[in-house]
Write a protein that holds these residues in place. Sequence first.
Motif, PDB file in Angstrom:
ATOM      1  N   LYS A  29       0.862  -1.183   0.000  1.00 18.05           N
ATOM      2  CA  LYS A  29       0.000   0.000   0.000  1.00 18.05           C
ATOM      3  C   LYS A  29       0.896   1.231   0.000  1.00 18.05           C
ATOM      4  CE  LYS A  29      -2.115  -0.873   3.841  1.00 18.05           C
ATOM      5  NZ  LYS A  29      -3.018  -0.958   4.993  1.00 18.05           N
ATOM      6  N   GLU A  30       0.282   2.370  -0.150  1.00 17.32           N
ATOM      7  CA  GLU A  30       1.017   3.625  -0.083  1.00 17.32           C
ATOM      8  C   GLU A  30       1.677   3.749   1.290  1.00 17.32           C
ATOM      9  OE1 GLU A  30       2.585   7.157  -1.317  1.00 17.32           O
ATOM     10  OE2 GLU A  30       1.346   5.847  -2.546  1.00 17.32           O
ATOM     11  N   GLY A  31       2.988   3.697   1.324  1.00 19.16           N
ATOM     12  CA  GLY A  31       3.714   3.894   2.565  1.00 19.16           C
ATOM     13  C   GLY A  31       3.878   2.674   3.451  1.00 19.16           C
ATOM     14  N   SER A  32       3.433   1.495   2.990  1.00 17.96           N
ATOM     15  CA  SER A  32       3.624   0.304   3.824  1.00 17.96           C
ATOM     16  C   SER A  32       3.563  -0.968   2.990  1.00 17.96           C
ATOM     17  CB  SER A  32       2.585   0.236   4.944  1.00 17.96           C
ATOM     18  OG  SER A  32       1.304  -0.052   4.436  1.00 17.96           O
ATOM     19  N   VAL A  33       4.082  -2.017   3.573  1.00 25.83           N
ATOM     20  CA  VAL A  33       4.024  -3.334   2.945  1.00 25.83           C
ATOM     21  C   VAL A  33       3.778  -4.358   4.051  1.00 25.83           C
ATOM     22  CG1 VAL A  33       6.533  -3.685   3.005  1.00 25.83           C
ATOM     23  CG2 VAL A  33       5.180  -4.952   1.373  1.00 25.83           C
ATOM     24  N   LEU A  34       2.927  -5.333   3.760  1.00 25.64           N
ATOM     25  CA  LEU A  34       2.637  -6.416   4.694  1.00 25.64           C
ATOM     26  C   LEU A  34       3.298  -7.679   4.172  1.00 25.64           C
ATOM     27  CD1 LEU A  34       1.044  -7.323   7.233  1.00 25.64           C
ATOM     28  CD2 LEU A  34      -0.861  -7.871   5.695  1.00 25.64           C
ATOM     29  N   VAL A  35       4.120  -8.302   5.021  1.00 25.96           N
ATOM     30  CA  VAL A  35       4.903  -9.468   4.614  1.00 25.96           C
ATOM     31  C   VAL A  35       4.659 -10.598   5.607  1.00 25.96           C
ATOM     32  CG1 VAL A  35       7.241 -10.353   4.186  1.00 25.96           C
ATOM     33  CG2 VAL A  35       6.675  -7.983   3.606  1.00 25.96           C
ATOM     34  N   GLU A  36       4.488 -11.797   5.065  1.00 28.73           N
ATOM     35  CA  GLU A  36       4.379 -12.990   5.898  1.00 28.73           C
ATOM     36  C   GLU A  36       5.731 -13.689   5.911  1.00 28.73           C
ATOM     37  OE1 GLU A  36       1.234 -16.460   5.854  1.00 28.73           O
ATOM     38  OE2 GLU A  36       2.803 -16.792   4.346  1.00 28.73           O
ATOM     39  N   PHE A  37       6.219 -13.981   7.105  1.00 30.91           N
ATOM     40  CA  PHE A  37       7.450 -14.741   7.280  1.00 30.91           C
ATOM     41  C   PHE A  37       7.074 -16.106   7.819  1.00 30.91           C
ATOM     42  CE2 PHE A  37       8.846 -10.385   7.440  1.00 30.91           C
ATOM     43  CZ  PHE A  37      10.097 -10.397   6.844  1.00 30.91           C
ATOM     44  N   SER A  71       4.717  -2.947  12.924  1.00 28.34           N
ATOM     45  CA  SER A  71       4.096  -3.906  13.848  1.00 28.34           C
ATOM     46  C   SER A  71       4.366  -5.318  13.361  1.00 28.34           C
ATOM     47  CB  SER A  71       2.583  -3.672  13.943  1.00 28.34           C
ATOM     48  OG  SER A  71       1.957  -3.937  12.707  1.00 28.34           O
ATOM     49  N   TRP A  72       4.287  -6.262  14.286  1.00 31.06           N
ATOM     50  CA  TRP A  72       4.417  -7.669  13.912  1.00 31.06           C
ATOM     51  C   TRP A  72       3.590  -8.509  14.859  1.00 31.06           C
ATOM     52  CZ3 TRP A  72       7.197 -11.536  16.707  1.00 31.06           C
ATOM     53  CH2 TRP A  72       7.911 -11.068  17.797  1.00 31.06           C
ATOM     54  N   LYS A  73       3.127  -9.659  14.326  1.00 33.14           N
ATOM     55  CA  LYS A  73       2.265 -10.527  15.107  1.00 33.14           C
ATOM     56  C   LYS A  73       2.499 -11.974  14.698  1.00 33.14           C
ATOM     57  CE  LYS A  73      -2.176 -10.801  14.110  1.00 33.14           C
ATOM     58  NZ  LYS A  73      -3.605 -10.508  13.993  1.00 33.14           N
ATOM     59  N   ARG A  74       2.707 -12.815  15.703  1.00 39.77           N
ATOM     60  CA  ARG A  74       2.828 -14.256  15.453  1.00 39.77           C
ATOM     61  C   ARG A  74       1.408 -14.779  15.240  1.00 39.77           C
ATOM     62  NH1 ARG A  74       6.946 -17.704  16.702  1.00 39.77           N
ATOM     63  NH2 ARG A  74       7.874 -16.099  18.019  1.00 39.77           N
ATOM     64  N   VAL A  75       1.165 -15.388  14.072  1.00 39.68           N
ATOM     65  CA  VAL A  75      -0.181 -15.887  13.768  1.00 39.68           C
ATOM     66  C   VAL A  75      -0.282 -17.404  13.909  1.00 39.68           C
ATOM     67  CG1 VAL A  75      -0.886 -13.917  12.382  1.00 39.68           C
ATOM     68  CG2 VAL A  75       0.280 -15.835  11.284  1.00 39.68           C
ATOM     69  N   SER A  76       0.853 -18.077  13.967  1.00 39.35           N
ATOM     70  CA  SER A  76       0.890 -19.508  14.243  1.00 39.35           C
ATOM     71  C   SER A  76       2.308 -19.840  14.689  1.00 39.35           C
ATOM     72  CB  SER A  76       0.491 -20.340  13.018  1.00 39.35           C
ATOM     73  OG  SER A  76       1.491 -20.297  12.032  1.00 39.35           O
ATOM     74  N   ASP A  77       2.556 -21.094  14.996  1.00 37.13           N
ATOM     75  CA  ASP A  77       3.879 -21.489  15.465  1.00 37.13           C
ATOM     76  C   ASP A  77       4.988 -21.159  14.468  1.00 37.13           C
ATOM     77  OD1 ASP A  77       2.891 -22.391  17.845  1.00 37.13           O
ATOM     78  OD2 ASP A  77       2.875 -24.506  17.255  1.00 37.13           O
ATOM     79  N   ASP A  78       4.671 -21.197  13.184  1.00 38.27           N
ATOM     80  CA  ASP A  78       5.719 -20.979  12.188  1.00 38.27           C
ATOM     81  C   ASP A  78       5.396 -19.865  11.193  1.00 38.27           C
ATOM     82  OD1 ASP A  78       3.724 -22.262  10.815  1.00 38.27           O
ATOM     83  OD2 ASP A  78       5.049 -23.694   9.814  1.00 38.27           O
ATOM     84  N   ARG A  79       4.535 -18.918  11.598  1.00 40.12           N
ATOM     85  CA  ARG A  79       4.194 -17.792  10.719  1.00 40.12           C
ATOM     86  C   ARG A  79       4.094 -16.498  11.519  1.00 40.12           C
ATOM     87  NH1 ARG A  79      -0.399 -17.221   7.464  1.00 40.12           N
ATOM     88  NH2 ARG A  79      -1.590 -17.873   9.250  1.00 40.12           N
TER      89      ARG A  79
END
Length: 88
Positions: A29-37, A71-79
Amino acid sequence: MIREAVERAVENYNRYRRPEAAARILEVKEGSVLVEFSGSFCYTCGVYDWLEDLIYELREVSPNISARIRSWKRVSDDRILVEFELTY
Protein backbone atom coordinates in the motif's frame (compact mmCIF):
# COMPACT_ATOMS: atom_id res chain seq x y z
CA MET A 1 8.78 1.18 -8.47
CA ILE A 2 8.12 0.43 -4.78
CA ARG A 3 6.54 -2.96 -5.45
CA GLU A 4 9.41 -3.98 -7.72
CA ALA A 5 12.00 -2.97 -5.11
CA VAL A 6 10.17 -4.92 -2.39
CA GLU A 7 9.88 -7.96 -4.69
CA ARG A 8 13.64 -7.89 -5.37
CA ALA A 9 14.39 -7.51 -1.67
CA VAL A 10 12.14 -10.48 -0.82
CA GLU A 11 13.77 -12.54 -3.57
CA ASN A 12 17.23 -11.80 -2.14
CA TYR A 13 16.02 -12.45 1.41
CA ASN A 14 14.67 -15.86 0.43
CA ARG A 15 17.75 -16.76 -1.59
CA TYR A 16 20.00 -16.48 1.46
CA ARG A 17 17.68 -17.47 4.30
CA ARG A 18 15.58 -20.36 3.04
CA PRO A 19 14.66 -22.90 4.34
CA GLU A 20 14.98 -21.45 7.85
CA ALA A 21 12.99 -18.35 6.87
CA ALA A 22 10.89 -17.38 3.88
CA ALA A 23 9.19 -14.06 3.17
CA ARG A 24 6.07 -13.55 1.06
CA ILE A 25 4.52 -10.20 0.13
CA LEU A 26 0.85 -10.06 1.08
CA GLU A 27 0.04 -6.43 0.36
CA VAL A 28 1.75 -3.27 -0.84
CA LYS A 29 0.00 0.00 0.00
CA GLU A 30 1.02 3.63 -0.08
CA GLY A 31 3.71 3.89 2.57
CA SER A 32 3.62 0.30 3.82
CA VAL A 33 4.02 -3.33 2.94
CA LEU A 34 2.64 -6.42 4.69
CA VAL A 35 4.90 -9.47 4.61
CA GLU A 36 4.38 -12.99 5.90
CA PHE A 37 7.45 -14.74 7.28
CA SER A 38 7.42 -18.49 7.77
CA GLY A 39 9.86 -21.19 8.73
CA SER A 40 11.72 -22.77 11.59
CA PHE A 41 13.31 -19.42 12.57
CA CYS A 42 10.07 -18.74 14.46
CA TYR A 43 11.25 -21.17 17.13
CA THR A 44 14.59 -19.46 17.74
CA CYS A 45 15.63 -16.52 19.84
CA GLY A 46 16.37 -13.37 17.90
CA VAL A 47 13.19 -13.54 15.81
CA TYR A 48 13.20 -9.77 15.41
CA ASP A 49 16.61 -9.96 13.70
CA TRP A 50 15.20 -12.30 11.05
CA LEU A 51 12.38 -9.83 10.37
CA GLU A 52 14.69 -6.83 10.34
CA ASP A 53 16.95 -8.48 7.75
CA LEU A 54 14.38 -7.63 5.06
CA ILE A 55 15.02 -3.94 5.76
CA TYR A 56 18.71 -4.43 4.93
CA GLU A 57 17.84 -6.29 1.73
CA LEU A 58 15.51 -3.46 0.71
CA ARG A 59 18.19 -0.88 1.44
CA GLU A 60 20.60 -2.89 -0.72
CA VAL A 61 18.32 -2.97 -3.78
CA SER A 62 16.89 0.53 -3.38
CA PRO A 63 18.88 2.94 -1.19
CA ASN A 64 16.27 5.70 -1.61
CA ILE A 65 13.61 3.66 0.24
CA SER A 66 13.84 3.44 3.99
CA ALA A 67 11.81 1.01 6.05
CA ARG A 68 11.05 0.22 9.66
CA ILE A 69 8.94 -2.39 11.37
CA ARG A 70 5.63 -0.79 12.29
CA SER A 71 4.10 -3.91 13.85
CA TRP A 72 4.42 -7.67 13.91
CA LYS A 73 2.26 -10.53 15.11
CA ARG A 74 2.83 -14.26 15.45
CA VAL A 75 -0.18 -15.89 13.77
CA SER A 76 0.89 -19.51 14.24
CA ASP A 77 3.88 -21.49 15.47
CA ASP A 78 5.72 -20.98 12.19
CA ARG A 79 4.19 -17.79 10.72
CA ILE A 80 4.63 -14.12 11.55
CA LEU A 81 2.95 -11.15 9.84
CA VAL A 82 4.96 -7.94 9.69
CA GLU A 83 3.90 -4.49 8.57
CA PHE A 84 6.80 -2.35 7.38
CA GLU A 85 6.48 1.41 7.12
CA LEU A 86 8.14 2.73 3.97
CA THR A 87 9.41 6.22 3.24
CA TYR A 88 10.85 7.32 -0.08
